[in-house]
Design a protein around this motif. Structure first.
Motif, short mmCIF file in Angstrom:
data_model
loop_
_atom_site.label_atom_id
_atom_site.label_comp_id
_atom_site.label_asym_id
_atom_site.label_seq_id
_atom_site.Cartn_x
_atom_site.Cartn_y
_atom_site.Cartn_z
N ASP A 192 0.80 -1.34 0.01
CA ASP A 192 0.13 0.04 0.03
C ASP A 192 0.88 1.12 -0.13
OD1 ASP A 192 -2.02 -1.77 0.30
OD2 ASP A 192 -2.77 -1.36 2.15
N GLY A 193 1.81 1.19 0.91
CA GLY A 193 2.81 2.59 0.99
C GLY A 193 3.63 2.98 0.21
N PHE A 194 4.01 1.86 -0.70
CA PHE A 194 5.27 1.96 -1.69
C PHE A 194 4.76 1.46 -3.00
CE2 PHE A 194 9.22 0.28 -3.66
CZ PHE A 194 9.87 1.53 -4.04
N TYR A 219 3.32 4.64 -5.25
CA TYR A 219 4.17 5.34 -6.22
C TYR A 219 4.13 4.83 -7.61
CZ TYR A 219 5.71 7.60 -2.08
OH TYR A 219 5.94 8.27 -0.88
N PHE A 220 3.53 3.56 -7.65
CA PHE A 220 3.78 2.71 -9.00
C PHE A 220 2.44 2.40 -9.66
CE2 PHE A 220 7.63 2.36 -6.71
CZ PHE A 220 8.50 3.01 -7.53
N TRP A 221 1.47 1.50 -8.92
CA TRP A 221 0.51 1.00 -9.44
C TRP A 221 -0.68 1.86 -9.33
CZ3 TRP A 221 -1.14 -1.44 -13.28
CH2 TRP A 221 -2.60 -2.01 -13.29
N GLY A 222 -0.78 2.58 -8.24
CA GLY A 222 -1.88 3.52 -8.00
C GLY A 222 -1.98 4.47 -9.05
N PRO A 223 -0.96 5.34 -9.41
CA PRO A 223 -0.86 6.22 -10.28
C PRO A 223 -1.57 5.75 -12.03
CG PRO A 223 1.07 6.48 -9.33
CD PRO A 223 0.48 5.32 -8.79
N SER A 283 9.08 7.57 -7.87
CA SER A 283 8.80 6.64 -8.79
C SER A 283 9.61 6.76 -9.99
CB SER A 283 7.28 6.70 -9.52
OG SER A 283 7.38 8.03 -9.65
N GLU A 284 10.13 7.84 -10.16
CA GLU A 284 11.03 8.13 -11.29
C GLU A 284 12.26 7.39 -10.89
OE1 GLU A 284 11.31 12.12 -12.84
OE2 GLU A 284 9.76 11.59 -13.81
N ILE A 285 12.78 7.66 -9.84
CA ILE A 285 14.13 6.86 -9.18
C ILE A 285 13.81 5.52 -9.41
CG2 ILE A 285 15.60 6.24 -7.17
CD1 ILE A 285 14.94 9.04 -6.04
N GLY A 286 12.82 4.87 -8.85
CA GLY A 286 12.36 3.33 -9.10
C GLY A 286 12.67 3.03 -10.75
#
Length: 364
Positions: free
Chosen positions: A40-42, A46-50, A93-96
């Motif tokens: 939920d928090g990561f 930052y990735f699937w939610g957007p 997310s961009e770092i990821g």
């Protein structure tokens, strides 16, 4: 006992698989053991939610408990409890994505080594149409978003939303590479480069043709030729001006890349010009609205300077630095790796840039 480095040198493919497997195991295991913190928090935040928020054309998505809700007003999103995911990118997310890109490039180098291709620049030039294809397909999703009631809805549309679209384009490109190699090694064609470039070009032109059909049949999609002329003109001027300056005053910058360096400049000039016109001048060119920045970098620049034109300057400076990094010795010693890096640094400019260009041109 072999050290980790010796094991990697002995079998780099196995070492790469071990690293990727460890990372996936950590993410999956963490999501199972600590779902609220890791998933939920990561991962979701930052990735699937957007992606989900974008796919539903929502202002944001929230995750109370194990469910997902979509909110369609800024005030509701601001009042919602975390995690709240908005369409677009964040610094995290961009770092990821950068880390993922570097890992992927290493894996693709191993694949190219296995296939025995990529030592010359042919692969780089053949990949340019696929970079454009990514932007065109992303615009197809934007167009269906604008239309609203469409056959191309969630979850199918997530295939054309960042970052999933990068996986989609990667799979398409690898399939086309394998097909082109198959044709070449059976004597159907002389080499794999031309059929590979032809496949990417055909897919890109078909995507643009589909957007043109939507512009002719759907009121929510409109073709704006002045926007096309303005963006192409500005990007051409920026790329040509930077190239002239490099060749005149500092030709050593481009010794390692040659014409591929010019393509890097073009790719980032398209991205910069699309942002300048899209964020500040669309309404002056007849479009009912200007775009809003979705990346932290261009959002920061617009907030700092109150205009988007410095973003084009930053893009050209960054592109110049990138081609300077490719020293002749580096290119000679690691030809496949530098080919993949050139593809990557061009794609991160031309992919988003062509999407913003086409999105503005078709008013979606």
């Amino acid at each position: 006992m072999f050290s980790l480095r010796e094991r990697a040198d002995e079998n780099p493919a196995r070492a790469w698989i071990a690293v990727v497997g460890t990372l996936l195991a950590a993410l999956i295991g963490g999501s199972i053991l600590f779902p609220e913190t890791v998933y939920d928090g990561f991962i979701w935040h930052y990735f699937w939610g957007p992606v989900q928020a974008d796919a539903h054309n929502a202002v944001c998505a929230v995750r109370p408990g194990s469910t997902v809700e979509y909110l369609y007003s800024t005030s509701a999103c601001q009042a919602a409890a975390e995690p709240v995911a908005e369409p677009g990118y964040t610094v995290v997310s961009e770092i990821g994505y950068i880390v993922t890109l570097l890992i992927t490039i290493t894996g693709v180098v191993l694949l190219l080594d296995y296939l025995d291709i990529g030592e010359d620049r042919g692969l780089f030039w053949a990949m340019v149409p696929f970079m454009l294809l990514g932007g065109a397909l992303r615009t197809v999703e934007d167009a269906h978003n604008a239309i609203g009631d469409s056959w191309f809805d969630y979850p199918l549309n997530t295939l054309l939303i960042s970052p999933i679209i990068y996986v989609t384009i990667f799979v398409i490109a690898v399939a086309c590479v394998l097909l082109a190699l198959w044709l070449s090694r059976r004597g159907v064609v002389d080499d794999y480069v031309r059929p590979l470039a032809a496949m990417g070009s055909a897919a890109f032109l078909l995507s643009v043709a589909y957007l043109s059909v939507l512009a002719a049949t759907e009121s929510q999609v409109t073709f704006y030729p002045l926007v096309l002329l303005a963006m192409v003109g500005l990007s051409a001027a920026a790329a040509a001006g930077t190239w002239y300056a490099i060749e005149t005053f500092a030709p050593k910058i481009n010794e390692g890349t040659g014409l591929a360096g010019a393509m890097v400049l073009v790719a980032h000039a398209v991205d910069g010009a699309a942002n300048v016109i899209g964020l500040d001048y669309l309404m002056a060119l007849g479009v009912p609205y200007n775009l809003t920045p979705k990346h932290p970098a261009n959002r920061f620049i617009v907030d700092l300077f109150g205009a988007a034109w410095p973003f084009l300057v930053v893009k050209m400076a960054a592109a110049t630095f990138l081609i300077w990094v490719f020293e002749p010795e580096l290119v000679e010693e690691t030809p496949r790796y530098t080919t993949l890096l050139l593809i990557a640094v061009s794609a991160v400019g031309l992919g988003p840039g062509s999407r913003d260009l086409l999105r503005s041109v078709f008013g979606v």
